[in-house]
Design a protein around this motif. Structure first.
Motif, PDB file in Angstrom:
ATOM      1  N   GLY A 278      66.581-129.687  31.232  1.00 10.31           N
ATOM      2  CA  GLY A 278      65.943-130.807  30.565  1.00 10.31           C
ATOM      3  C   GLY A 278      64.738-131.353  31.287  1.00 10.31           C
ATOM      4  N   ASP A 279      64.297-130.682  32.351  1.00 13.65           N
ATOM      5  CA  ASP A 279      63.152-131.125  33.140  1.00 13.65           C
ATOM      6  C   ASP A 279      61.910-130.403  32.644  1.00 13.65           C
ATOM      7  N   ALA A 280      60.988-131.146  32.037  1.00 21.51           N
ATOM      8  CA  ALA A 280      59.802-130.537  31.436  1.00 21.51           C
ATOM      9  C   ALA A 280      58.936-129.832  32.479  1.00 21.51           C
ATOM     10  N   LYS A 281      59.074-130.205  33.758  1.00 20.47           N
ATOM     11  CA  LYS A 281      58.247-129.603  34.799  1.00 20.47           C
ATOM     12  C   LYS A 281      58.771-128.226  35.219  1.00 20.47           C
ATOM     13  N   LYS A 282      60.007-127.930  34.841  1.00 22.71           N
ATOM     14  CA  LYS A 282      60.577-126.643  35.211  1.00 22.71           C
ATOM     15  C   LYS A 282      60.204-125.566  34.201  1.00 22.71           C
ATOM     16  N   GLU A 283      60.399-124.328  34.612  1.00 22.63           N
ATOM     17  CA  GLU A 283      60.161-123.213  33.703  1.00 22.63           C
ATOM     18  C   GLU A 283      61.049-123.360  32.472  1.00 22.63           C
ATOM     19  N   PRO A 284      60.567-122.933  31.312  1.00 22.00           N
ATOM     20  CA  PRO A 284      61.375-123.065  30.097  1.00 22.00           C
ATOM     21  C   PRO A 284      62.689-122.292  30.180  1.00 22.00           C
ATOM     22  N   ARG A 285      63.708-122.845  29.549  1.00 23.47           N
ATOM     23  CA  ARG A 285      64.955-122.098  29.369  1.00 23.47           C
ATOM     24  C   ARG A 285      64.685-121.001  28.356  1.00 23.47           C
ATOM     25  N   ARG A 286      64.860-119.766  28.760  1.00 22.18           N
ATOM     26  CA  ARG A 286      64.534-118.642  27.896  1.00 22.18           C
ATOM     27  C   ARG A 286      65.759-118.141  27.140  1.00 22.18           C
ATOM     28  N   VAL A 287      65.507-117.728  25.911  1.00 18.79           N
ATOM     29  CA  VAL A 287      66.554-117.181  25.053  1.00 18.79           C
ATOM     30  C   VAL A 287      66.195-115.733  24.746  1.00 18.79           C
ATOM     31  N   PRO A 288      67.120-114.811  24.931  1.00 18.08           N
ATOM     32  CA  PRO A 288      66.777-113.406  24.674  1.00 18.08           C
ATOM     33  C   PRO A 288      66.613-113.123  23.186  1.00 18.08           C
ATOM     34  N   LEU A 289      65.804-112.122  22.892  1.00 14.30           N
ATOM     35  CA  LEU A 289      65.740-111.644  21.518  1.00 14.30           C
ATOM     36  C   LEU A 289      67.123-111.123  21.144  1.00 14.30           C
ATOM     37  N   GLU A 290      67.625-111.576  20.008  1.00 16.18           N
ATOM     38  CA  GLU A 290      69.003-111.320  19.603  1.00 16.18           C
ATOM     39  C   GLU A 290      68.991-110.813  18.163  1.00 16.18           C
ATOM     40  N   VAL A 291      69.265-109.533  17.977  1.00 20.85           N
ATOM     41  CA  VAL A 291      69.186-108.908  16.654  1.00 20.85           C
ATOM     42  C   VAL A 291      70.491-108.171  16.382  1.00 20.85           C
ATOM     43  N   PHE A 292      71.172-108.550  15.302  1.00 22.05           N
ATOM     44  CA  PHE A 292      72.429-107.897  14.945  1.00 22.05           C
ATOM     45  C   PHE A 292      72.132-106.887  13.836  1.00 22.05           C
ATOM     46  N   VAL A 293      72.119-105.616  14.195  1.00 20.01           N
ATOM     47  CA  VAL A 293      71.831-104.555  13.232  1.00 20.01           C
ATOM     48  C   VAL A 293      73.089-104.239  12.432  1.00 20.01           C
ATOM     49  N   ASP A 294      72.925-104.118  11.127  1.00 19.80           N
ATOM     50  CA  ASP A 294      74.054-103.773  10.264  1.00 19.80           C
ATOM     51  C   ASP A 294      74.590-102.399  10.664  1.00 19.80           C
ATOM     52  N   GLY A 295      75.881-102.338  10.903  1.00 22.98           N
ATOM     53  CA  GLY A 295      76.506-101.113  11.365  1.00 22.98           C
ATOM     54  C   GLY A 295      76.923-101.177  12.820  1.00 22.98           C
ATOM     55  N   ASP A 296      76.318-102.121  13.580  1.00 24.08           N
ATOM     56  CA  ASP A 296      76.713-102.326  14.973  1.00 24.08           C
ATOM     57  C   ASP A 296      77.877-103.303  15.031  1.00 24.08           C
ATOM     58  N   LYS A 297      78.534-103.357  16.190  1.00 24.32           N
ATOM     59  CA  LYS A 297      79.649-104.282  16.382  1.00 24.32           C
ATOM     60  C   LYS A 297      79.243-105.525  17.160  1.00 24.32           C
ATOM     61  N   THR A 298      78.089-105.483  17.819  1.00 27.11           N
ATOM     62  CA  THR A 298      77.575-106.625  18.581  1.00 27.11           C
ATOM     63  C   THR A 298      76.066-106.692  18.414  1.00 27.11           C
ATOM     64  N   PRO A 299      75.452-107.834  18.722  1.00 26.58           N
ATOM     65  CA  PRO A 299      73.993-107.909  18.649  1.00 26.58           C
ATOM     66  C   PRO A 299      73.339-107.012  19.702  1.00 26.58           C
ATOM     67  N   THR A 300      72.119-106.632  19.424  1.00 28.01           N
ATOM     68  CA  THR A 300      71.274-105.961  20.409  1.00 28.01           C
ATOM     69  C   THR A 300      70.423-107.028  21.084  1.00 28.01           C
ATOM     70  N   TYR A 301      70.296-106.931  22.390  1.00 29.18           N
ATOM     71  CA  TYR A 301      69.557-107.943  23.143  1.00 29.18           C
ATOM     72  C   TYR A 301      68.303-107.350  23.792  1.00 29.18           C
ATOM     73  N   SER A 302      67.254-108.177  23.809  1.00 32.16           N
ATOM     74  CA  SER A 302      66.063-107.932  24.631  1.00 32.16           C
ATOM     75  C   SER A 302      65.196-106.774  24.177  1.00 32.16           C
ATOM     76  N   GLU A 303      65.400-106.262  22.971  1.00 31.31           N
ATOM     77  CA  GLU A 303      64.496-105.255  22.437  1.00 31.31           C
ATOM     78  C   GLU A 303      64.476-105.324  20.922  1.00 31.31           C
ATOM     79  N   THR A 304      63.337-105.012  20.362  1.00 32.06           N
ATOM     80  CA  THR A 304      63.215-104.957  18.908  1.00 32.06           C
ATOM     81  C   THR A 304      63.836-103.664  18.407  1.00 32.06           C
ATOM     82  N   THR A 305      64.115-103.613  17.108  1.00 33.19           N
ATOM     83  CA  THR A 305      64.645-102.363  16.557  1.00 33.19           C
ATOM     84  C   THR A 305      63.616-101.247  16.672  1.00 33.19           C
TER      85      THR A 305
END
Length: 396
Positions: A278-305
């Protein structure tokens, strides 16, 4: 400033009429199943994204509850275009499935949800029972009688659709969860779903939002965010709403393609996201790219399809509805999202489902289910008066 570029051509050749949503560019940042019957119903898309009986996406198509859902939704399609004979057949098919499979659907529910599932199935039966009489005589085409009959039939269809959605929500195993990367353990996680309300006002005093010629002082939007397919993206968003992060923030982009906000100090300031702890002076809290491809059992993280050599893969929650929620990020950094998000102003002619630059490249983490018509009247500078979490659970 927001990244800008000319109209882009997607990997499958479809033209996207505006640049993909990007995180507002600062010093270190550079700058989104086609067909005539695209499912653009956010409620239906949310139902399709439920991991019923532990399966998700296309793997659920043959389940009894999903078959009943499809019959009920087909009724809606036929009522919209006044195919009365087809609508009557849809009712018969849905009733047949309910009579034959209702017991098995109820039996598949976890113990804690069996009673609720039985009650929702009864609501479906009651709605279907009422429809034959409503559709028996709709009167001449264009007549008040036809309009009243179709309105009454549509109301019963909506009741049945809401009930099957409630059934399917209770068919999700109580222990259902998806694994997330340990390096993002500091990002809040949502394991079910949440309903969020945003209230917007115009920046200029006395100005109004115009929807179909009717002026409104405030624009009230309700969104469902989905922790089943995007637990970190949704958890991060929900945490920011609870913190009041978006309260008082301006809309920073509105170009007919998306409505975007979430830059804490606007496009001209040095910040790009929510500061860690919550400190604006700190580096942003980053969220990974999260893509759940139909047919997979879990999301794919950190890469595009596309980066994963699956550029044409369908996602469980597609950018396929007006008001679909997406997480903005830097175009060249998959894990650069933080607080900026957008509402997609979906147009199947400009951004055809499955042939756009959004699916597989950005996280779609939910849909606007109420008030989406306001988005076309939202402009840059309009203000988020308040954002709050209305409910969290299996069926918020």
């Amino acid at each position: 400033a927001l990244a800008s570029q000319v109209a882009a051509v997607g990997a499958l050749g479809a033209v996207v009429a505006a640049p993909p949503p990007a995180q507002a560019a600062k010093a270190s940042n550079a700058a989104t199943s086609a067909g005539s019957r695209v499912n653009k119903d956010p409620e239906s898309l949310l139902r399709n994204g439920l991991p019923i009986q532990g399966s998700i996406g296309g793997a659920t198509k043959k389940l009894d509850a999903r078959q009943l859902q499809q019959a009920i939704e087909l009724l809606n399609d036929d009522l919209k275009v006044k195919r009365i004979t087809a609508a009557k057949q849809d009712v018969q098919k849905a009733a047949s499935i309910l009579n034959a499979k209702g017991g098995a659907i109820a039996a598949a529910a976890p113990a804690a949800g069996k009673e609720a599932v039985a009650a929702e199935l009864k609501k479906i039966g009651d709605a279907l029972d009422a429809l034959p009489a409503i559709l028996a005589d709709t009167g001449p085409a264009g007549s008040p009688q036809e309009r009243d009959s179709l309105d009454g039939a549509s109301a019963k269809q909506r009741a049945a659709a809401a009930a099957i959605g409630a059934v399917e929500a209770r068919l999700v195993p109580e222990s259902y969860t998806v694994a997330t990367p340990s390096e993002f353990s500091a990002v809040p996680k949502l394991e079910k779903r949440a309903r969020v309300e945003f209230v917007l006002r115009k920046a200029e005093k006395g100005a109004t939002f115009n929807v179909d010629g009717v002026p409104y002082d405030k624009a009230k939007l309700e969104m469902i965010v989905d922790g089943y397919t995007t637990p970190l993206t949704s958890g991060n968003f929900l945490d920011l709403v609870k913190r009041g992060f978006y309260d008082g923030m301006a809309i920073q982009r509105s170009d007919g393609f998306v409505v975007q906000t979430g830059d804490p100090d606007g496009p001209d300031g040095p910040l790009v996201g929510f500061g860690q702890d919550g400190d604006a002076k700190k580096e942003p809290r980053r969220v990974p790219l999260e893509v759940f491809v139909d047919g997979d059992k879990t999301p794919t993280y950190s890469e595009t399809t596309e980066d994963g050599m699956r550029g044409a893969a369908q996602t469980v929650l597609p950018f396929q509805a007006y008001g679909a929620l997406g997480m903005a990020r830097s175009e060249y950094e998959a894990d650069s999202a933080s607080s900026q998000f957008f509402w997609l102003l979906f147009d199947s002619d400009l951004t055809p489902a499955g042939k756009n630059l959004l699916d597989g490249r950005y996280a779609c983490f939910g849909y606007t289910v109420k008030g989406e018509d306001f988005l076309g009247s939202v402009q840059e500078g309009d203000v988020i008066e308040s954002a709050k979490v209305l409910s969290v659970g299996i069926d918020p």
